[in-house]
Scaffold this motif. Structure first.
Motif, mmCIF file in Angstrom:
data_model
loop_
_atom_site.group_PDB
_atom_site.id
_atom_site.type_symbol
_atom_site.label_atom_id
_atom_site.label_comp_id
_atom_site.label_asym_id
_atom_site.label_seq_id
_atom_site.Cartn_x
_atom_site.Cartn_y
_atom_site.Cartn_z
ATOM 1 N N THR A 167 -13.734 6.878 1.739
ATOM 2 C CA THR A 167 -12.914 7.889 1.059
ATOM 3 C C THR A 167 -11.446 7.805 1.449
ATOM 4 O O THR A 167 -10.556 7.922 0.590
ATOM 5 N N MET A 168 -11.198 7.594 2.749
ATOM 6 C CA MET A 168 -9.839 7.700 3.245
ATOM 7 C C MET A 168 -9.006 6.427 3.112
ATOM 8 O O MET A 168 -7.782 6.500 2.995
ATOM 9 N N ALA A 169 -9.641 5.280 3.139
ATOM 10 C CA ALA A 169 -8.872 4.027 3.064
ATOM 11 C C ALA A 169 -7.979 3.961 1.822
ATOM 12 O O ALA A 169 -6.791 3.628 1.933
ATOM 13 N N PRO A 170 -8.480 4.274 0.622
ATOM 14 C CA PRO A 170 -7.615 4.226 -0.567
ATOM 15 C C PRO A 170 -6.440 5.201 -0.498
ATOM 16 O O PRO A 170 -5.353 4.917 -1.041
ATOM 17 N N ILE A 171 -6.636 6.355 0.145
ATOM 18 C CA ILE A 171 -5.542 7.319 0.288
ATOM 19 C C ILE A 171 -4.468 6.756 1.212
ATOM 20 O O ILE A 171 -3.265 6.833 0.925
ATOM 21 N N LEU A 172 -4.898 6.164 2.308
ATOM 22 C CA LEU A 172 -3.949 5.551 3.243
ATOM 23 C C LEU A 172 -3.224 4.372 2.609
ATOM 24 O O LEU A 172 -2.049 4.137 2.895
ATOM 25 N N VAL A 173 -3.918 3.658 1.757
ATOM 26 C CA VAL A 173 -3.290 2.527 1.061
ATOM 27 C C VAL A 173 -2.093 3.007 0.247
ATOM 28 O O VAL A 173 -1.050 2.341 0.191
ATOM 29 N N GLN A 174 -2.203 4.181 -0.351
ATOM 30 C CA GLN A 174 -1.083 4.723 -1.134
ATOM 31 C C GLN A 174 0.138 4.967 -0.258
ATOM 32 O O GLN A 174 1.271 4.733 -0.682
ATOM 33 N N VAL A 175 -0.104 5.446 0.964
ATOM 34 C CA VAL A 175 1.003 5.665 1.901
ATOM 35 C C VAL A 175 1.596 4.326 2.327
ATOM 36 O O VAL A 175 2.821 4.165 2.387
ATOM 37 N N VAL A 176 0.728 3.376 2.613
ATOM 38 C CA VAL A 176 1.195 2.052 3.022
ATOM 39 C C VAL A 176 2.038 1.424 1.911
ATOM 40 O O VAL A 176 3.120 0.875 2.161
ATOM 41 N N GLU A 177 1.571 1.515 0.692
ATOM 42 C CA GLU A 177 2.304 0.933 -0.442
ATOM 43 C C GLU A 177 3.630 1.650 -0.685
ATOM 44 O O GLU A 177 4.614 1.038 -1.099
ATOM 45 N N GLU A 178 3.652 2.959 -0.428
ATOM 46 C CA GLU A 178 4.906 3.713 -0.528
ATOM 47 C C GLU A 178 5.909 3.185 0.495
ATOM 48 O O GLU A 178 7.096 2.999 0.186
ATOM 49 N N GLY A 179 5.424 2.912 1.703
ATOM 50 C CA GLY A 179 6.285 2.364 2.746
ATOM 51 C C GLY A 179 6.777 0.969 2.427
ATOM 52 O O GLY A 179 7.929 0.622 2.715
ATOM 53 N N VAL A 180 5.919 0.168 1.826
ATOM 54 C CA VAL A 180 6.307 -1.191 1.424
ATOM 55 C C VAL A 180 7.383 -1.127 0.349
ATOM 56 O O VAL A 180 8.390 -1.846 0.397
ATOM 57 N N GLU A 181 7.173 -0.237 -0.627
ATOM 58 C CA GLU A 181 8.133 -0.081 -1.722
ATOM 59 C C GLU A 181 9.496 0.377 -1.206
ATOM 60 O O GLU A 181 10.538 -0.053 -1.704
ATOM 61 N N ARG A 182 9.487 1.218 -0.186
ATOM 62 C CA ARG A 182 10.742 1.715 0.384
ATOM 63 C C ARG A 182 11.294 0.808 1.477
ATOM 64 O O ARG A 182 12.286 1.147 2.121
ATOM 65 N N LYS A 183 10.609 -0.322 1.678
ATOM 66 C CA LYS A 183 11.026 -1.331 2.661
ATOM 67 C C LYS A 183 11.051 -0.779 4.090
ATOM 68 O O LYS A 183 11.885 -1.156 4.914
#
Length: 210
Positions: free
Chosen positions: A127-143
């Motif tokens: 359940t939680m891995a996909p939610i954390l992925v969204q945060v990780v991808e947000e961080g990647v997008e913001r460099k």
């Protein structure tokens, strides 16, 4: 006169009873008949809501993970905190002892409840891995950081963190807990390719505060 109850109300009664019985008798020893007697319903009523005891267990587990997922999604959507804070706060929201009282936790950690316990950990990761992925991808997008394998890294981190910090599995003293936390923080820093100690202070502040 037979009492007719709404669908969700009856279903929740069955889940409440099953949860109590799982903790008292253990999942393996608890039978469908035990649940029927506890709720005072016919077998046909039970099977109207659930196909098996296993399905009941999965629904009980979902109660825990749904609470955590709801918390995490609120954090994810909070624009008033930084991406780094979102990551740390979501990890903090997963501390299962905040959702379950100590007596229930003690029962869950008994050998006869191993299957129930394992199912909770499994569903928490799923359940939680996909939610954390969204945060990780947000961080990647913001460099803010980089991450080669967001989903796989989060699955690995969650599996390790939830298992190693589970007091029912590993009995650690205060010093050992501190060393484990330091190691887990170091691991997430490596996964996100940020400098050493980038998250250390933030993790400590949020973990103790929330």
């Amino acid at each position: 006169m037979r009492v007719i109850k709404k669908h969700d109300e009856r279903k929740n009664e069955i889940l409440d009873a099953a949860e109590r019985l799982f903790h008292v008798k253990g999942y393996e020893k608890c039978t469908v008949n035990d649940i029927l007697e506890e709720v005072a319903i016919a077998k046909g009523t039970f099977y109207y809501y659930f196909k098996s005891k296993k399905e009941v267990m999965e629904a009980v587990v979902s109660r825990y993970t749904d609470v955590v997922a709801e918390r995490a999604n609120k954090i994810l959507k909070n624009d008033k905190i930084s991406t780094e804070e979102k990551l740390v706060c979501i990890f903090r929201a997963m501390k299962i002892n905040d959702q379950i009282d100590s007596d229930v936790l003690n029962e869950m950690h008994k050998a006869e409840n191993a299957q129930l316990h394992q199912k909770i950990l499994n569903q928490m990761v799923t359940t939680m891995a996909p939610i954390l992925v969204q945060v990780v991808e947000e961080g990647v997008e913001r460099k803010i950081w980089s991450c080669k394998y967001p989903l796989q890294y989060m699955q690995i981190f969650l599996s390790a963190a939830l298992t190693l910090t589970d007091e029912g599995i590993f009995k650690l003293d205060k010093e050992e807990q501190g060393m484990l936390m330091t190691a887990l923080i170091s691991l997430i820093e490596k996964m996100l390719e940020v400098p050493e100690n980038s998250f250390n202070q933030l993790f400590i502040q949020k973990w103790e505060k929330t």
